[in-house]
Design an enzyme around this catalytic site. Structure first.
Site: not given
Length: 240
Positions: A10-12, A15
């Site tokens: 996941f990106s950040s 999250q």
């Protein structure tokens, strides 16, 4: 037994407090339950808080390590790579995504996207599935571009307002006013939560007791980890 190698991303870091990782893991577990002929690989390949559009997950991340292991022949033919969706695998430009996928299938390894049950192998890059795959890769890339443009545009607008000395809207936690001042009732409730938690009260019980302040247990956990609390919570001396 053939091997199944899960890959999660996941990106950040934000999250990490949500359901993204749990959802991906659930999809992986469910797929393995439906395919008992596969053995889950013991090592984890995870890029948590790593963008799929910057290329960092490949240049210095777990996906890059996974691709390198495949190129080195570490995994036998018949192995499958499990990902939630194509945009978890990559949000790079479609040609880059297809090249990375080509590295996988050339080794006799399949990529399975769990959200739609698609399975990509060497035949997929020669048949009608290639068009569908290219469209998914393009959609993932375009979403990343739109998201990046939106974020950059938002900060540019804030910078202009700041130069003009105009007020800037911001999202504050529920215990602060829009000016950053403590709300007495909410701050007191938060202090009670901290006290109860440090005394061993379970998160589930606290989330139920203070449901008017926290939407769920994850939001409570997020609040307990919020660095702002270190600066806004009254000290014992302030409380007299």
């Amino acid at each position: 037994m053939p091997i199944a190698v899960p890959y999660s991303r996941f990106s950040s870091q934000r999250q990490s407090y949500g359901s993204s990782f749990h959802r991906q893991e659930t999809l992986i577990v469910n797929w393995l339950a439906r395919h008992p002929e596969y053995t889950r690989y013991e090592r984890k390949f995870e890029d948590l808080g790593v963008s799929g559009s910057s290329g960092k997950h490949i240049e210095a991340g777990a996906l890059g390590e996974l691709l390198a292991a495949i190129e080195d022949g570490h995994f036998p033919a018949g192995t499958v790579i499990l990902v939630e969706a194509m945009d978890r695998f990559s949000r790079l430009e479609p040609m880059d995504t297809l090249n990375h996928l080509r590295t996988i299938v050339k080794a006799g390894i399949d990529l399975v996207t769990l959200d739609d049950g698609q399975r990509y192998d060497a035949k997929s890059l020669k048949g009608n599935s290639l068009l569908y795959l290219a469209m998914k890769a393009q959609a993932a890339h375009e979403f990343a571009v739109r998201l990046s443009d939106f974020t950059v545009g938002s900060y540019e607008k804030r910078a202009i307002k700041a130069k003009l000395r105009e007020s800037i809207k911001r999202r504050n936690p529920f215990w602060l006013t829009s000016e950053g001042e403590l709300k007495e009732v909410e701050a007191a409730a938060l202090e009670q939560v901290f006290t109860a938690f440090t005394n061993g009260a379970p998160l589930r019980a606290l989330a139920i007791q203070y449901a008017q302040y926290f939407g769920n247990r994850q939001s409570l956990k997020h609040a307990l980890r919020n660095p702002c609390l270190l600066y806004t919570s009254p000290s014992p001396r302030d409380r007299g």
